[in-house]
Design a protein around this motif. Structure first.
Motif, short mmCIF file in Angstrom:
data_model
loop_
_atom_site.label_atom_id
_atom_site.label_comp_id
_atom_site.label_asym_id
_atom_site.label_seq_id
_atom_site.Cartn_x
_atom_site.Cartn_y
_atom_site.Cartn_z
N TRP A 85 0.80 -1.23 0.12
CA TRP A 85 0.01 0.04 -0.18
C TRP A 85 0.91 1.20 0.12
O TRP A 85 0.45 2.25 -0.76
CB TRP A 85 -0.88 0.06 1.25
CG TRP A 85 -2.04 1.16 1.16
CD1 TRP A 85 -1.96 2.29 1.88
CD2 TRP A 85 -2.90 1.22 0.33
NE1 TRP A 85 -3.17 3.18 1.71
CE2 TRP A 85 -3.56 2.27 0.63
CE3 TRP A 85 -3.72 0.36 -0.64
CZ2 TRP A 85 -4.92 2.78 0.06
CZ3 TRP A 85 -4.83 0.86 -1.18
CH2 TRP A 85 -5.33 2.15 -0.94
N LYS A 86 1.82 1.30 0.69
CA LYS A 86 2.78 2.39 0.73
C LYS A 86 3.56 2.97 -0.61
O LYS A 86 3.83 3.91 -0.87
CB LYS A 86 3.74 2.24 1.96
CG LYS A 86 5.00 1.11 1.63
CD LYS A 86 5.97 0.99 2.49
CE LYS A 86 7.08 -0.07 2.07
NZ LYS A 86 6.41 -1.60 1.84
N HIS A 90 -0.24 7.98 -4.40
CA HIS A 90 -1.46 7.91 -3.71
C HIS A 90 -2.20 9.38 -4.28
O HIS A 90 -3.44 9.59 -3.99
CB HIS A 90 -1.28 8.23 -2.05
CG HIS A 90 -1.06 7.23 -1.51
ND1 HIS A 90 -2.04 6.27 -1.01
CD2 HIS A 90 -0.07 6.17 -1.11
CE1 HIS A 90 -1.52 5.21 -0.45
NE2 HIS A 90 -0.08 5.28 -0.58
N VAL A 93 -5.05 7.99 -6.32
CA VAL A 93 -5.84 7.09 -5.67
C VAL A 93 -6.98 7.91 -5.02
O VAL A 93 -6.96 9.04 -4.68
CB VAL A 93 -5.38 6.43 -4.67
CG1 VAL A 93 -6.36 5.25 -3.90
CG2 VAL A 93 -3.98 5.46 -5.14
N GLN A 95 -10.64 7.99 -2.70
CA GLN A 95 -11.58 7.52 -1.67
C GLN A 95 -12.90 7.46 -2.16
O GLN A 95 -13.49 8.20 -2.92
CB GLN A 95 -11.35 8.18 -0.46
CG GLN A 95 -10.15 8.05 0.22
CD GLN A 95 -10.21 8.88 1.76
OE1 GLN A 95 -11.06 8.64 2.42
NE2 GLN A 95 -9.52 10.35 1.58
N TYR A 123 -11.29 2.50 -2.35
CA TYR A 123 -10.71 3.39 -3.08
C TYR A 123 -10.81 2.58 -4.43
O TYR A 123 -10.99 1.55 -4.81
CB TYR A 123 -8.88 3.14 -2.77
CG TYR A 123 -8.90 3.79 -1.24
CD1 TYR A 123 -8.50 5.13 -1.16
CD2 TYR A 123 -8.90 2.86 -0.36
CE1 TYR A 123 -8.33 5.64 0.22
CE2 TYR A 123 -8.53 3.43 0.93
CZ TYR A 123 -8.21 4.76 1.08
OH TYR A 123 -7.96 5.08 2.65
N VAL A 125 -8.43 2.73 -7.58
CA VAL A 125 -7.18 2.44 -8.27
C VAL A 125 -6.76 2.19 -9.50
O VAL A 125 -7.51 1.19 -10.04
CB VAL A 125 -6.37 1.58 -7.05
CG1 VAL A 125 -4.88 1.70 -7.53
CG2 VAL A 125 -6.70 2.07 -5.75
#
Length: 407
Positions: A85-86, A90, A93, A95, A123, A125
């Motif tokens: 995930w890191k 982001h 991405v 929400q 999310y 993605v």
């Protein structure tokens, strides 16, 4: 000597000493296979991943790519657990905080994450972004070997192991083969695992659109029509995705339309808040729903889209695949830690029992929803709208739906 006879001779008489051996060989280095490989590698398994495509993503276009996935909180938890995930970019991405479904606006069904004490439901993605994050983590795992642009050509059972033949003439050995190679799985075909097909092929047109008015960038919606649903997925940089499902002839005719003509057609389908859009790219895709009759044979198991493909209208395809990964990881590590044969029929049968019912329920549920909203019968239309109205008024039913979709 005939070349095919020579290869057969070699496959039967080559010594084990000349074949490289791995704890697990995963066929398919996609979002499912790569996640499983990372999870196993971090538990000290020696893993080989074989991917027929060249998956090297070192750069990104400014705007979103076509292929995107909806991932729920359970999938996010798995990706965090295996350290992926890191690695996501982001800023690309989105929400999901609001979900809306309707056929008639007066009977719409609305879910808000805050109403259930959640920050979000999950999310949106890009598949490319997720694959990039997975590959980045794979490079940090010394006990994963990743081969791309190479195909599986054959499998032979040898006592307690499998002999794996590749398109570059390599021959390898493993105790466990995992087929994560998608709907047209070579592993499933070579191992003669049959599947049950559901209905005809389904077609849809994917459209990258630019929204010209201010909208909620965290709201996903889906509107049903008798010919098929249309869904809106918010992305980033005023670029979003519209997905329109329908019969083959209809989708093909829409793809042949000019952009301006297609935009006019969409004005009749989309809600008022999205009336100002501009299409800047479109393409047609198709798929077929199916479910494998079995997930395993001795020393071999199939997961993700190799085992089951559901209708995308509920956005749970990738999430089911990650549930497969989570359960298989749990069984494999548990059996190995206890010194029990991890590739036995008993272990693989336990894994299948843990996933079969859940996958079937999701498949049947999506089929029922699809068929219910495809009907043009007056009474069925009336019943389904009243049903949406009833669910929207019941916090208990909505809570059950949210819990099931998030797990």
């Amino acid at each position: 000597m005939n070349i095919s006879l020579m290869k057969m001779f070699e496959s039967y008489f080559i010594t084990d000493m000349s074949i490289e051996n791995y704890d697990v060989i995963i066929i398919g280095g996609n979002m499912i296979g790569s996640a499983l490989a990372i999870g196993l590698a971090k538990s000290d398994w020696n893993v080989l991943v074989i991917e027929k495509k060249k998956l090297v993503y070192s750069s990104f276009e400014e705007y979103p790519y076509f292929n995107v996935s909806s991932i729920n909180l359970s999938s996010v938890s798995l990706l965090k657990k295996i350290g992926v995930w890191k690695n996501l970019i982001h800023s690309r991405v989105t929400q999901n905080t609001v979900l809306e479904v309707w056929e008639n606006w007066n009977f719409r069904l609305t879910f808000r994450a805050s109403h259930f004490g959640l920050k979000n439901f999950g999310y949106i993605v890009e598949n490319r972004n997720l694959q990039f994050a997975l590959q980045k983590e794979i490079t940090s795992c010394k006990n994963i070997k990743f081969l791309h642009s190479i195909r599986l050509t054959n499998l032979f059972r040898r006592k307690n192991s499998w002999e794996v033949h590749l398109s570059d003439n390599q021959m390898l050995s493993t105790n466990l083969i995992v087929g994560a190679d998608g709907p047209m799985s070579t592993v499933r075909w070579l191992s003669k695992i049959r599947r049950i097909k559901y209905g005809e092929k389904l077609y849809c047109i994917l459209m990258k659109v630019q929204t010209k008015q201010k909208i909620n960038k965290h709201s996903i919606w889906q509107k049903f029509f008798s010919e098929g649903p249309i869904a809106f997925l918010p992305l980033f940089k005023n670029r979003d995705c519209l997905i329109l499902h329908g019969k083959r002839q209809k989708i093909e005719s829409l793809c042949k339309m000019s952009v301006k003509s297609l935009e006019k057609y969409l004005l009749l389908k989309i809600p008022e808040k999205l009336k100002k859009i501009e299409i800047f790219e479109k393409k047609m895709v198709y798929f077929r729903r199916f479910h494998a009759k079995s997930y395993f044979k001795e020393g071999l198991v199939i997961i993700g889209d190799a085992a089951h493909v559901i209708h995308p209208l509920v956005g749970q395809g990738l999430n089911l695949g990650y549930k497969d990964v989570e359960r298989l990881l749990s069984f494999l590590t548990s059996y190995k830690d206890k010194g029990i044969c991890f590739y036995s029929k008993g272990m693989l049968s336990e894994y299948q029992d843990s996933r079969l019912f859940d996958n079937y329920i999701m498949q049947l549920s999506t089929e029922m929803i699809y068929r219910l909203f495809s009907s043009k019968n007056y009474w069925i239309k009336k019943i389904r709208n009243e049903l949406l109205k009833l669910i929207n008024r019941s916090d208990l039913i909505k809570k059950i739906i949210v819990q099931y979709a998030s797990e």
